[in-house]
Motif scaffolding. Structure first.
Motif, PDB file in Angstrom:
ATOM      1  N   ILE A 155      30.576  26.448  61.468  1.00 54.76           N
ATOM      2  CA  ILE A 155      29.624  25.871  61.229  1.00 54.76           C
ATOM      3  C   ILE A 155      28.897  26.881  60.408  1.00 54.76           C
ATOM      4  N   ARG A 156      28.787  28.392  60.837  1.00 52.95           N
ATOM      5  CA  ARG A 156      28.383  29.159  60.595  1.00 52.95           C
ATOM      6  C   ARG A 156      28.107  29.337  59.096  1.00 52.95           C
ATOM      7  N   ARG A 171      29.848  27.141  56.716  1.00 48.39           N
ATOM      8  CA  ARG A 171      30.209  26.237  56.160  1.00 48.39           C
ATOM      9  C   ARG A 171      31.250  26.065  55.261  1.00 48.39           C
ATOM     10  N   VAL A 179      32.717  22.354  53.702  1.00 49.03           N
ATOM     11  CA  VAL A 179      31.979  22.552  53.271  1.00 49.03           C
ATOM     12  C   VAL A 179      32.302  22.077  51.388  1.00 49.03           C
ATOM     13  N   PRO A 238      35.649  29.521  52.737  1.00 49.98           N
ATOM     14  CA  PRO A 238      35.944  28.475  52.290  1.00 49.98           C
ATOM     15  C   PRO A 238      36.079  28.660  51.375  1.00 49.98           C
ATOM     16  N   GLN A 242      20.704  22.636  64.239  1.00 50.12           N
ATOM     17  CA  GLN A 242      21.978  21.931  62.914  1.00 50.12           C
ATOM     18  C   GLN A 242      20.944  21.107  61.679  1.00 50.12           C
ATOM     19  N   GLU A 247      23.244  18.049  56.608  1.00 51.15           N
ATOM     20  CA  GLU A 247      24.765  18.132  56.079  1.00 51.15           C
ATOM     21  C   GLU A 247      25.419  19.366  56.938  1.00 51.15           C
ATOM     22  N   THR A 248      25.090  20.260  57.901  1.00 52.79           N
ATOM     23  CA  THR A 248      25.977  21.208  57.939  1.00 52.79           C
ATOM     24  C   THR A 248      26.522  20.283  59.539  1.00 52.79           C
ATOM     25  N   GLY A 269      30.419  20.606  58.309  1.00 52.90           N
ATOM     26  CA  GLY A 269      31.155  21.834  59.257  1.00 52.90           C
ATOM     27  C   GLY A 269      31.557  21.952  60.076  1.00 52.90           C
TER      28      GLY A 269
END
Length: 535
Positions: free
Chosen positions: A72-73, A75, A78, A158, A526, A529-530, A534
């Motif tokens: 998540i952090r 991303r 994404v 990513p 959060q 979107e994340t 994510g």
């Protein structure tokens, strides 16, 4: 020695040297200074021991576990999210369309006068459209989509150059659509697995190269020192395929017997150096992630990859046993086929032992059922292929429906099953929603498993009896053909059940992409979107 056979062998030798060079590089960079702890590089801190699957284990809401913080952090999902979702939708569409064409072609084997009024509906074109749609539409697109999602996760960074990946996906899709349309209109090269005219086929090579480039660059900028085994499979397949397809499609270079040699060199390498890396690489990521435990033996996992890279390149020539080609060339292929027992056994020990040790998870995770069954089919199809390459066995199975069953055991029983599981696992993370109707997952599983079982045993038993009949002195070809009719009818029944399963699969994906299903809850702090992209 004809120049084209010499060129073929030289290219294969060069590919083997390249694989050997990568092996030396890997050793120099301490990629082979292995310990079992390297198998845990796909897990984030605290994740080992926690089963993970959005189709099971209570379908935990997105981002609710601390071990997902890294993903998540950073991303990580994404960048490639839109490309993966687009390719998933396109792959499901090609699967349904290709399956319909396949059922029509199957019915024509025992109903030859059905749908003969128009040329595009004849058996030759229907069968070719089916093959190209499932090979380059469904299997390839779905496999690349899985790679685009998994590679950034195993490298903890990513996806690089996501616009290039999107461009590659669009070029590939256009190439498949134009290629199948050309086949329907009668424009074809007339070579199995290479029916798409080379002018259009180059789009697949360009699209494949554009899809491979972002993954290679992602690997280059990875934050994990070690390259997990799935990364080797994905990167190998995505580098090999554009080269294979470009060489096989060079216009005017191959003709006659040399063209047949190049054809089967390419056709088998599509299965072994393209679809197999996509399927095995996906299974090596999903099985440990779902059960929450690393693979049984990490050293064996890399032995399996390098064995595939070094032994597979000449396997396909065993399809030309009895053809007017040099005997030593066929013998070389048979030896390579038998040597494939080494990497296959390595993969089998790893994946099957990991599943058996966590068999409890099969009761809850539909995604694991698909992937575990696909891994088992990889072992069986590979063993069958190695035995089928032996001259005594090949003399019976060659030119029969038995070979069709073997091809489907690998391409469908193995690769498709693994990719079904991959889609069921990853799409809820990408959409931020749970599957709308979980019971449809089980319905899809039993439809395709039941349908494929009927299909495979029908063509395998019927094909073996067909081969024995063709070797029987005094028995007419007509009598042998009539004896296969019940098995061909069973084949159509199995194919129809599989197609119904594909319709359920595509419908469920469409519903998920249109916003059906429960929204997955984000953790505190959060953004939606994340959480969606994510998780």
């Amino acid at each position: 020695m004809p120049i084209t056979i010499g060129l073929l062998l030289a290219l294969s030798f060069t590919a083997s040297l390249a694989a050997l060079g990568f092996l030396i590089w890997a050793i120099a960079r301490r990629q082979f200074a292995l310990s079992q702890s390297d198998a845990s590089t796909i897990f984030e801190p605290g994740e080992t021991g926690a089963p993970d699957d959005t189709t099971a284990f209570g379908r935990a809401p997105a981002g609710s576990h601390a071990h997902r913080f890294d993903v998540i952090r950073e991303r990580i999902d994404v960048a490639g999210r839109r490309t993966v979702l687009l390719m998933a939708a396109v792959a499901a569409f090609w699967l349904v369309l290709g399956s319909v064409f396949g059922v029509i072609a199957s019915l024509k084997l025992h109903l030859p006068d059905w749908l003969v009024e128009h040329a595009p509906l004849t058996f030759g074109r229907m069968r070719s459209m089916h093959l190209n749609l499932v090979a380059y539409g469904w299997l390839s697109v779905a496999g690349i989509a899985s790679a685009l999602w998994i590679v950034p996760r195993i490298f903890h960074t990513p996806l690089r150059y996501p616009r290039v990946a999107m461009f590659g996906a669009m070029v590939w899709t256009i190439g498949v659509a134009m290629g199948v349309t050309a086949i329907a209109l009668g424009y074809t090269q007339g070579v199995e697995w290479l029916e798409i005219p080379w002018q259009i086929g180059l789009l697949l090579a360009v699209g494949g190269a554009c899809l491979a480039f972002p993954l290679v660059m992602t690997a280059r900028h990875r934050k994990s020192h070690h390259i997990y085994v799935s990364g080797w499979y994905f990167l190998g397949g995505l580098v090999w395929f554009p080269v294979l397809y470009f060489i096989a499609n060079l216009p005017g270079l191959h003709a006659g017997v040399q063209q047949a040699t190049v054809n089967w060199w390419f056709a088998h390498n599509v299965l072994g150096l393209w679809l197999t890396p996509l399927g095995v690489g996906t299974a090596y990521y999903l099985i440990p992630k779902i059960v929450g435990q690393p693979v049984y033996s990490y050293s064996l996992s890399l032995l399996g990859f390098w064995g595939l890279a070094l032994f597979y390149s000449q396997v396909g020539i065993h399809h030309l046993i009895g053809a007017p080609v040099p005997t030593w060339l066929v013998t070389l292929s048979i030896v390579h086929s038998v040597m494939m027992f080494i990497p296959v056994i390595a993969v089998a020990i790893n994946q099957h032992t990991t599943v058996v040790r966590n068999a409890w998870a099969l009761k809850q995770s539909v995604a694991l059922r698909f992937v575990a069954l696909g891994a088992l089919m990889y072992t069986l199809s590979s063993f069958q292929g190695s035995l089928q390459a032996l001259r005594p066995v090949n003399s019976i199975t060659h030119f029969t429906h038995y070979t069709v069953g073997h091809a489907h055991l690998g391409a469908y029983g193995f690769t498709s099953m693994v990719l079904f599981g991959a889609f069921y696992y990853m799409l809820p993370y990408l959409t931020g929603r749970d599957w709308p109707w979980p019971r449809l997952l089980k319905l899809h599983f039993w439809l395709v498993v039941g349908g494929f079982s009927v299909y495979f045993f029908a063509v395998s038993i019927g094909g073996w009896l067909q081969g024995m009949g063709l070797l029987e002195p005094g028995r007419s070809f007509e009598a042998v053909t009539r004896a296969t009719m019940p098995y061909l009818e069973a084949r159509s029944l199995g194919g129809t059940l599989m197609t119904l399963g594909h319709l359920v699969f595509a419908f469920h994906i469409a519903a998920l992409l249109m916003g059906k299903g429960t929204q997955r809850t984000a953790i505190a702090g959060q953004t939606p979107e994340t959480a969606t992209a994510g998780a």
